[in-house]
Design a protein around this motif. Structure first.
Motif, PDB file in Angstrom:
ATOM      1  N   ARG A 248       0.758  -1.203   0.029  1.00  0.00           N
ATOM      2  CA  ARG A 248      -0.111   0.001   0.134  1.00  0.00           C
ATOM      3  C   ARG A 248       0.762   1.370   0.122  1.00  0.00           C
ATOM      4  NH1 ARG A 248      -4.388  -0.459   4.836  1.00  0.00           N
ATOM      5  NH2 ARG A 248      -3.807   1.794   4.622  1.00  0.00           N
ATOM      6  N   ALA A 249       2.005   1.206   0.657  1.00  0.00           N
ATOM      7  CA  ALA A 249       2.706   2.483   0.954  1.00  0.00           C
ATOM      8  C   ALA A 249       3.577   2.947  -0.297  1.00  0.00           C
ATOM      9  CB  ALA A 249       3.871   2.295   1.952  1.00  0.00           C
ATOM     10  N   ILE A 250       3.817   1.600  -1.003  1.00  0.00           N
ATOM     11  CA  ILE A 250       4.472   1.910  -2.479  1.00  0.00           C
ATOM     12  C   ILE A 250       3.489   2.424  -3.305  1.00  0.00           C
ATOM     13  CG2 ILE A 250       5.453   0.767  -4.446  1.00  0.00           C
ATOM     14  CD1 ILE A 250       6.603  -1.355  -2.157  1.00  0.00           C
ATOM     15  N   ARG A 251       2.214   1.991  -3.557  1.00  0.00           N
ATOM     16  CA  ARG A 251       1.277   1.916  -4.402  1.00  0.00           C
ATOM     17  C   ARG A 251       0.660   3.255  -4.412  1.00  0.00           C
ATOM     18  NH1 ARG A 251      -0.515  -4.063  -4.710  1.00  0.00           N
ATOM     19  NH2 ARG A 251       1.240  -4.884  -6.213  1.00  0.00           N
ATOM     20  N   ASN A 252       0.537   3.999  -3.332  1.00  0.00           N
ATOM     21  CA  ASN A 252      -0.259   4.945  -3.020  1.00  0.00           C
ATOM     22  C   ASN A 252       0.263   6.149  -2.118  1.00  0.00           C
ATOM     23  OD1 ASN A 252      -2.268   7.082  -2.703  1.00  0.00           O
ATOM     24  ND2 ASN A 252      -3.777   5.450  -1.668  1.00  0.00           N
ATOM     25  N   PRO A 253       0.998   7.165  -2.638  1.00  0.00           N
ATOM     26  CA  PRO A 253       1.620   8.157  -1.809  1.00  0.00           C
ATOM     27  C   PRO A 253       0.712   8.639  -0.882  1.00  0.00           C
ATOM     28  CG  PRO A 253       1.559   8.746  -4.451  1.00  0.00           C
ATOM     29  CD  PRO A 253       0.949   7.461  -4.055  1.00  0.00           C
ATOM     30  N   GLU A 254      -0.726   8.700  -1.199  1.00  0.00           N
ATOM     31  CA  GLU A 254      -1.723   9.586  -0.293  1.00  0.00           C
ATOM     32  C   GLU A 254      -1.866   8.660   0.924  1.00  0.00           C
ATOM     33  OE1 GLU A 254      -2.765  12.400  -1.409  1.00  0.00           O
ATOM     34  OE2 GLU A 254      -1.504  12.222  -2.730  1.00  0.00           O
ATOM     35  N   ASP A 255      -1.385   7.343   0.822  1.00  0.00           N
ATOM     36  CA  ASP A 255      -1.764   6.392   2.005  1.00  0.00           C
ATOM     37  C   ASP A 255      -0.953   6.754   3.001  1.00  0.00           C
ATOM     38  OD1 ASP A 255      -2.460   4.248   3.774  1.00  0.00           O
ATOM     39  OD2 ASP A 255      -2.785   2.913   1.890  1.00  0.00           O
ATOM     40  N   ARG A 256      -1.444   7.660   3.994  1.00  0.00           N
ATOM     41  CA  ARG A 256      -0.497   8.085   5.190  1.00  0.00           C
ATOM     42  C   ARG A 256      -0.602   7.137   6.261  1.00  0.00           C
ATOM     43  NH1 ARG A 256      -1.146  14.322   5.076  1.00  0.00           N
ATOM     44  NH2 ARG A 256      -0.382  14.390   7.126  1.00  0.00           N
ATOM     45  N   GLU A 257      -1.820   6.317   6.245  1.00  0.00           N
ATOM     46  CA  GLU A 257      -1.665   5.157   7.370  1.00  0.00           C
ATOM     47  C   GLU A 257      -0.583   4.043   7.205  1.00  0.00           C
ATOM     48  OE1 GLU A 257      -5.449   3.056   7.392  1.00  0.00           O
ATOM     49  OE2 GLU A 257      -4.210   1.403   8.790  1.00  0.00           O
ATOM     50  N   ALA A 258      -0.314   3.794   5.567  1.00  0.00           N
ATOM     51  CA  ALA A 258       0.584   2.580   5.242  1.00  0.00           C
ATOM     52  C   ALA A 258       1.963   3.349   5.341  1.00  0.00           C
ATOM     53  CB  ALA A 258       0.259   2.348   3.632  1.00  0.00           C
ATOM     54  N   ARG A 259       2.061   4.640   4.966  1.00  0.00           N
ATOM     55  CA  ARG A 259       3.448   5.153   4.996  1.00  0.00           C
ATOM     56  C   ARG A 259       4.024   5.431   6.172  1.00  0.00           C
ATOM     57  NH1 ARG A 259       5.548   8.351  -0.117  1.00  0.00           N
ATOM     58  NH2 ARG A 259       5.070   6.618  -1.872  1.00  0.00           N
ATOM     59  N   ALA A 260       2.962   5.676   7.430  1.00  0.00           N
ATOM     60  CA  ALA A 260       3.440   6.009   8.660  1.00  0.00           C
ATOM     61  C   ALA A 260       3.682   4.745   9.263  1.00  0.00           C
ATOM     62  CB  ALA A 260       2.249   6.826   9.477  1.00  0.00           C
ATOM     63  N   ASN A 261       3.102   3.688   9.239  1.00  0.00           N
ATOM     64  CA  ASN A 261       3.455   2.364   9.826  1.00  0.00           C
ATOM     65  C   ASN A 261       4.892   1.716   9.074  1.00  0.00           C
ATOM     66  OD1 ASN A 261       1.340   0.948  11.561  1.00  0.00           O
ATOM     67  ND2 ASN A 261      -0.017   2.175  10.248  1.00  0.00           N
ATOM     68  N   MET A 262       4.936   2.020   7.970  1.00  0.00           N
ATOM     69  CA  MET A 262       6.328   1.585   7.320  1.00  0.00           C
ATOM     70  C   MET A 262       7.275   2.373   8.114  1.00  0.00           C
ATOM     71  SD  MET A 262       6.124  -1.179   5.577  1.00  0.00           S
ATOM     72  CE  MET A 262       8.219  -0.933   5.109  1.00  0.00           C
ATOM     73  N   HIS A 263       7.286   3.744   8.431  1.00  0.00           N
ATOM     74  CA  HIS A 263       8.264   4.409   9.174  1.00  0.00           C
ATOM     75  C   HIS A 263       8.509   3.794  10.367  1.00  0.00           C
ATOM     76  CE1 HIS A 263      10.584   7.988   8.505  1.00  0.00           C
ATOM     77  NE2 HIS A 263       9.940   8.621   9.218  1.00  0.00           N
ATOM     78  N   LEU A 264       7.383   3.534  11.084  1.00  0.00           N
ATOM     79  CA  LEU A 264       7.672   2.865  12.569  1.00  0.00           C
ATOM     80  C   LEU A 264       8.254   1.417  12.125  1.00  0.00           C
ATOM     81  CD1 LEU A 264       4.634   3.219  14.776  1.00  0.00           C
ATOM     82  CD2 LEU A 264       7.060   4.070  15.130  1.00  0.00           C
ATOM     83  N   ALA A 265       8.006   0.643  11.312  1.00  0.00           N
ATOM     84  CA  ALA A 265       8.371  -0.641  11.050  1.00  0.00           C
ATOM     85  C   ALA A 265       9.969  -0.502  10.677  1.00  0.00           C
ATOM     86  CB  ALA A 265       7.654  -1.406   9.766  1.00  0.00           C
TER      87      ALA A 265
END
Ligand SMILES: NC(=O)c1ccc[n+]([C@@H]2O[C@H](COP(=O)([O-])OP(=O)(O)OC[C@H]3O[C@@H](n4cnc5c(N)ncnc54)[C@H](O)[C@@H]3O)[C@@H](O)[C@H]2O)c1
Ligand SMILES: [Fe+2]
Length: 419
Positions: A248-265
């Motif tokens: 999700r984080a790769i495919r959608n730059p607007e997906d803040r939930e996915a990007r935030a979770n990957m940042h923590l991961a």
């Protein structure tokens, strides 16, 4: 278990000026790379420094995928500057460069190779006190804000190596998911593959109590200690987040939930592997990056050829885990299940193949280059790739399954094509 202080949340970067004030910093070194120096993460830091009247000098000459020379340039800047605190805003390239600058500025009479990992360098333990370093990661990958590791490409040997010591761990990691929003697609993907491999390798590494010989003095304990019950918690949790959010984080730059979770991961996996270590994907990745020919990855705004670190580790992952599963098959099967494999009827002896297939499918779905051949390598390069892996014993000896030169050749060969 050694862990950095971490502060997490959207917008927390605005506090950095106050942190530096609280530290009593009078001359701050701000490091970043040229690309990031024009982007929102650096702006957020500059705004906070201005607001709290922090005196700083900026160094934006960090090389993406740093080399010995680019480390030395940053060290010279730091040695001349007389800084009393450091701020690194960027991905692993920037944070690692800043760690090295801080270390050698604190140890002015040291030669560059003194602290570099043996057998390439002298691997001396760090006994000098370092200045505070605040790391603001802008990728979701290396977890460098939590680790005592700084990696560079040693040009003369054409391999990556590094400096590893708890003493160079940042004082504070500011994990602000807003910074992930400017990342282009392939940078999210490649840095995410680094998280994936950190989690998988640290979870399957040689257990801490099977590593020998035991150092006679605790100061000689390596940063990488083998898989252990505490790192396992971080590795598994990070792996679950990767499974849920990386695509999700790769495919959608607007997906803040996915990007935030990957940042923590990225930080979670960093805490895990920063103590447990990584093994063959990382050990083999160093010559894959070091021997790069003309590969220029999409989305990397740089003028030199490079194999992004996350890509260089993930391309061998199917072959590596098919090889290592013989030792802890249940852990490999568990990882495959977390990544989406249906293991209800799986046989434990097939654990390695199941994990390898799961990884191949994962990479195929994300348009990853089809193996080492797709980034410019052929069979003729295998001896050089093996030769570049041999000095990486700091990590390769953490492989649960010992490997011969023939094994390494076979692993590189099996990684030429993935699909
Ligand atoms: N210290 C450790 O524990 C550790 C662990 C793994 C890898 N590494 C090292 O870290 C380096 C790789 O770091 P990385 O994967 O974080 O990437 P990176 O620092 O090399 O950056 C890659 C590119 O992304 C750009 N970029 C970064 N953040 C951005 C953002 N928010 N928006 C737009 N562009 C952005 C950069 O300008 C650069 O062009 C390698 O040298 C690797 O060996 C270190
Ligand atoms: Fe890594």
């Amino acid at each position: 278990m050694a862990i950095s202080n971490i502060r997490y949340g959207e917008g927390v970067t605005k506090e950095i000026g106050m942190d530096l004030k609280n530290l009593g910093a009078r001359r701050v070194c701000l490091m970043t790379d040229k690309n990031l120096s024009k982007l929102p993460p650096v702006n957020a830091v500059l705004n906070s420094l201005a607001k709290y009247g922090i005196n700083f000098q900026m160094y934006d000459n960090v090389r993406v995928e740093p080399t010995d020379q680019s480390f030395i340039d940053a060290i010279q800047f730091a040695r001349k500057g007389g800084f009393d605190a450091y701020v690194a805003v960027g991905g692993g390239s920037v944070i690692d460069t800043c760690k090295a600058a801080n270390l050698y500025a604190a140890s002015p009479s040291s030669e560059f190779l003194d602290y570099v990992n043996a057998p390439i360098g002298k691997g001396k333990p760090v006994t000098v006190p370092l200045k505070p370093l605040i790391a603001v990661p802008t990728t979701s990958g290396t977890g460098s804000e939590t680790t005592g590791v700084a990696i560079f490409d040693f040009k003369e040997l054409k391999v990556k190596t590094g400096i590893a010591s708890r003493a160079i761990k940042p004082t504070l990691g500011i994990i602000d998911p807003l910074h992930t929003l400017s990342m282009p697609e392939r940078i999210v993907a490649n840095s995410g593959f680094d998280v994936l491999c950190h989690a998988l390798e640290s979870y399957t590494a040689l257990p801490y109590n099977q590593r020998s010989p035991c150092p006679s003095n605790p100061i000689d304990r390596p940063a990488y200690q083998g898989s252990n019950p505490i790192s396992d918690v971080w590795a598994l949790h990070a792996l679950r987040i990767v499974a849920k959010y990386l695509k999700r984080a790769i495919r959608n730059p607007e997906d803040r939930e996915a990007r935030a979770n990957m940042h923590l991961a990225s930080a979670f996996a960093g805490i895990g592997f920063g103590n447990a270590g990584v093994h063959l994907c990382h050990g083999m990745s160093y010559p894959i990056s070091g021997l790069v020919k003309s590969y220029k990855p999409k989305d990397y705004n740089v003028d030199h050829s490079l194999v992004p670190h996350g890509l260089s580790v993930v391309l061998t992952s199917p072959a590596v885990f098919a090889f290592t599963a013989q030792i802890h098959p249940e852990r490999h099967l568990e990882a495959a299940e977390i990544l989406g494999a249906d293991i209800r009827t799986a046989r434990i002896k097939d654990a390695g193949l199941i994990l390898a297939d799961t990884l191949r499918k994962f990479l195929f779905d994300l348009n990853v280059d089809d193996g080492l051949a797709a980034i410019g390598y052929s069979k003729a390069d295998i001896p050089a790739l093996v030769k570049g892996t041999l000095p990486q014993e700091r990590v390769t000896k953490l492989s649960p399954r010992p490997q011969t030169e023939e094994d390494l050749s076979a692993l590189f060969e099996a990684s030429m094509k993935l699909y």
